[in-house]
Design a protein around this motif. Structure first.
Motif, PDB file in Angstrom:
ATOM      1  N   ARG A   1      14.206  41.546   9.386  1.00 49.72           N
ATOM      2  CA  ARG A   1      13.964  40.175   8.925  1.00 49.72           C
ATOM      3  C   ARG A   1      14.998  39.206   9.516  1.00 49.72           C
ATOM      4  N   THR A   2      16.247  39.643   9.573  1.00 53.68           N
ATOM      5  CA  THR A   2      17.296  38.782  10.148  1.00 53.68           C
ATOM      6  C   THR A   2      17.021  38.523  11.632  1.00 53.68           C
ATOM      7  N   PHE A   3      16.658  39.573  12.366  1.00 51.63           N
ATOM      8  CA  PHE A   3      16.311  39.403  13.787  1.00 51.63           C
ATOM      9  C   PHE A   3      15.124  38.451  13.935  1.00 51.63           C
ATOM     10  N   ASN A   4      14.109  38.620  13.060  1.00 54.98           N
ATOM     11  CA  ASN A   4      12.918  37.767  13.146  1.00 54.98           C
ATOM     12  C   ASN A   4      13.238  36.313  12.813  1.00 54.98           C
ATOM     13  N   LEU A   5      14.042  36.104  11.780  1.00 50.82           N
ATOM     14  CA  LEU A   5      14.390  34.729  11.385  1.00 50.82           C
ATOM     15  C   LEU A   5      15.112  34.006  12.519  1.00 50.82           C
ATOM     16  N   ILE A   6      16.066  34.696  13.118  1.00 49.92           N
ATOM     17  CA  ILE A   6      16.829  34.088  14.213  1.00 49.92           C
ATOM     18  C   ILE A   6      15.948  33.901  15.447  1.00 49.92           C
ATOM     19  N   GLY A   7      14.960  34.787  15.580  1.00 45.56           N
ATOM     20  CA  GLY A   7      14.104  34.746  16.763  1.00 45.56           C
ATOM     21  C   GLY A   7      14.553  35.762  17.806  1.00 45.56           C
ATOM     22  N   ALA A   8      15.588  36.535  17.459  1.00 45.46           N
ATOM     23  CA  ALA A   8      16.157  37.480  18.421  1.00 45.46           C
ATOM     24  C   ALA A   8      15.202  38.621  18.755  1.00 45.46           C
ATOM     25  N   SER A   9      14.241  38.877  17.863  1.00 42.45           N
ATOM     26  CA  SER A   9      13.293  39.962  18.148  1.00 42.45           C
ATOM     27  C   SER A   9      12.368  39.604  19.303  1.00 42.45           C
ATOM     28  N   SER A  10      12.362  38.334  19.697  1.00 42.12           N
ATOM     29  CA  SER A  10      11.576  37.959  20.872  1.00 42.12           C
ATOM     30  C   SER A  10      12.424  38.042  22.146  1.00 42.12           C
ATOM     31  N   VAL A  11      13.712  38.280  21.965  1.00 41.00           N
ATOM     32  CA  VAL A  11      14.616  38.340  23.118  1.00 41.00           C
ATOM     33  C   VAL A  11      15.037  39.784  23.404  1.00 41.00           C
ATOM     34  N   VAL A  12      15.322  40.528  22.340  1.00 41.47           N
ATOM     35  CA  VAL A  12      15.770  41.915  22.498  1.00 41.47           C
ATOM     36  C   VAL A  12      14.635  42.846  22.082  1.00 41.47           C
ATOM     37  N   GLU A  13      14.443  43.893  22.863  1.00 38.75           N
ATOM     38  CA  GLU A  13      13.378  44.857  22.516  1.00 38.75           C
ATOM     39  C   GLU A  13      13.851  45.754  21.370  1.00 38.75           C
ATOM     40  N   ILE A  14      12.981  45.880  20.361  1.00 38.85           N
ATOM     41  CA  ILE A  14      13.321  46.672  19.179  1.00 38.85           C
ATOM     42  C   ILE A  14      12.317  47.821  19.049  1.00 38.85           C
ATOM     43  N   TYR A  15      12.840  49.039  18.846  1.00 37.48           N
ATOM     44  CA  TYR A  15      11.992  50.226  18.738  1.00 37.48           C
ATOM     45  C   TYR A  15      12.221  50.927  17.399  1.00 37.48           C
ATOM     46  N   GLU A  16      11.201  51.664  16.978  1.00 38.96           N
ATOM     47  CA  GLU A  16      11.295  52.346  15.689  1.00 38.96           C
ATOM     48  C   GLU A  16      12.286  53.505  15.723  1.00 38.96           C
ATOM     49  N   SER A  17      12.368  54.175  16.858  1.00 36.69           N
ATOM     50  CA  SER A  17      13.251  55.342  16.936  1.00 36.69           C
ATOM     51  C   SER A  17      14.078  55.321  18.215  1.00 36.69           C
ATOM     52  N   GLU A  18      15.130  56.121  18.214  1.00 39.72           N
ATOM     53  CA  GLU A  18      15.989  56.222  19.400  1.00 39.72           C
ATOM     54  C   GLU A  18      15.191  56.802  20.569  1.00 39.72           C
ATOM     55  N   GLU A  19      14.348  57.771  20.251  1.00 37.60           N
ATOM     56  CA  GLU A  19      13.556  58.426  21.295  1.00 37.60           C
ATOM     57  C   GLU A  19      12.640  57.410  21.996  1.00 37.60           C
ATOM     58  N   SER A  20      12.003  56.548  21.205  1.00 34.94           N
ATOM     59  CA  SER A  20      11.099  55.565  21.814  1.00 34.94           C
ATOM     60  C   SER A  20      11.869  54.508  22.611  1.00 34.94           C
ATOM     61  N   ALA A  21      13.068  54.183  22.154  1.00 38.48           N
ATOM     62  CA  ALA A  21      13.884  53.213  22.905  1.00 38.48           C
ATOM     63  C   ALA A  21      14.303  53.807  24.246  1.00 38.48           C
ATOM     64  N   ILE A  22      14.679  55.088  24.237  1.00 39.99           N
ATOM     65  CA  ILE A  22      15.089  55.753  25.483  1.00 39.99           C
ATOM     66  C   ILE A  22      13.886  55.857  26.435  1.00 39.99           C
ATOM     67  N   ALA A  23      12.746  56.229  25.860  1.00 41.01           N
ATOM     68  CA  ALA A  23      11.543  56.392  26.684  1.00 41.01           C
ATOM     69  C   ALA A  23      11.093  55.083  27.320  1.00 41.01           C
ATOM     70  N   ALA A  24      11.485  53.957  26.723  1.00 42.01           N
ATOM     71  CA  ALA A  24      11.053  52.649  27.230  1.00 42.01           C
ATOM     72  C   ALA A  24      11.796  52.231  28.506  1.00 42.01           C
ATOM     73  N   PHE A  25      12.874  52.929  28.845  1.00 40.06           N
ATOM     74  CA  PHE A  25      13.597  52.583  30.094  1.00 40.06           C
ATOM     75  C   PHE A  25      12.857  53.149  31.307  1.00 40.06           C
TER      76      PHE A  25
END
Lengths: 147, 114
Positions: free
Chosen positions: B90-114
């Motif tokens: 919610r804090t990321f969304n309010l600031i708008g940072a979720s549109s700037v930084v990629e957010i993933y549900e798990s570490e595995e999915s974040a790693i796989a996204a590279f």
């Protein structure tokens, strides 16, 4: 719950904000704010204390004052700083400076989000110049507005 | 215990993973910024920040993550965030940072996204 009034003075050092945040979190819990709302209250407390320390009090010896009032329906926090003593800067955050911060805020910017968050999350948010030349920030959270 | 001791650094191939086990108020955000700056100075390009054990984040810490993500992208890298609690999202969304930084549900999915 009967009315309660708590006063604290902490050094102008951000390491002291966490213990105060924990206290406010416990108070919110006791007032039966939801966990989500309790997290909001702690975030707002963090933001206004951080601003008061980093921008509102230039010297650690000044400290910042906190006043917390609780009753059955609300939790109110007042944070008071003594103002910067730089000759070139006004001691408090003026309406013009506030407008400038808001106008320049963007999701891509690293700073300038604190006041926006406080405005978004608190039911009441007021800022005023105090007698010391610093800033008083007052926020209120009402239980009746719980979602 | 200082907040630095509650931030651990791991590796997965060429990806650096920062696991944070402390709330990110301004005090800890300062240590996080130093750790991120250190990675930048070592020319690390891929960073994942695991926030699964973080219950609180303020705008200073969000700003530090946004700033480093932007700088990494300038050199072809990125910083991705994973495992946010609802209030952090919610804090990321309010600031708008979720549109700037990629957010993933798990570490595995974040790693796989590279």
């Amino acid at each position: 719950m009967e009315k309660a009034h708590i006063e604290l003075k902490i050094p102008s050092d951000v390491s002291y904000v966490d213990p105060v945040r924990a206290l406010v979190g416990k108070l919110a819990e006791r007032l039966e704010f939801s966990r989500k709302r309790g997290a909001d209250i702690q975030l707002v407390l963090d933001e206004i204390c951080t601003n008061a320390i980093n921008h509102g009090s230039a010297h650690t010896t000044d400290g910042i004052d906190l006043r917390i009032d609780v009753d059955a329906n609300s939790l109110e926090i007042l944070v008071r700083d003594t103002g910067r003593k730089d000759a070139q800067k006004d001691g408090w955050i003026t309406p013009a400076r506030l407008s400038e911060i808001e106008a320049n805020r963007s999701p891509c910017s690293e700073g300038g989000h604190g006041i926006f968050l406080v405005n978004s999350l608190a039911d009441v948010h007021e800022m005023a110049r105090n007698a010391a030349g610093g800033t008083d920030v007052r926020v209120i959270f009402y239980r009746k507005l719980e979602d | 215990m200082s907040s630095t001791e509650l931030m651990t650094l791991r590796e997965n191939a060429d990806i650096k993973i920062i696991e944070i086990k402390t709330d990110l108020s301004s005090y800890a955000a300062s240590d996080l910024r130093k750790m991120l700056e250190s990675l930048l100075s070592q020319k690390i390009e891929k960073v994942v920040v695991n926030l699964s054990e973080v219950n609180h984040i303020n705008s200073t810490a969000v700003g530090a993550l946004v700033g480093v993500a932007k700088r990494l992208r300038q050199t072809g890298g990125d910083l991705k965030i994973c495992a946010l609690a609802d209030n952090l999202t919610r804090t990321f969304n309010l600031i708008g940072a979720s549109s700037v930084v990629e957010i993933y549900e798990s570490e595995e999915s974040a790693i796989a996204a590279f």
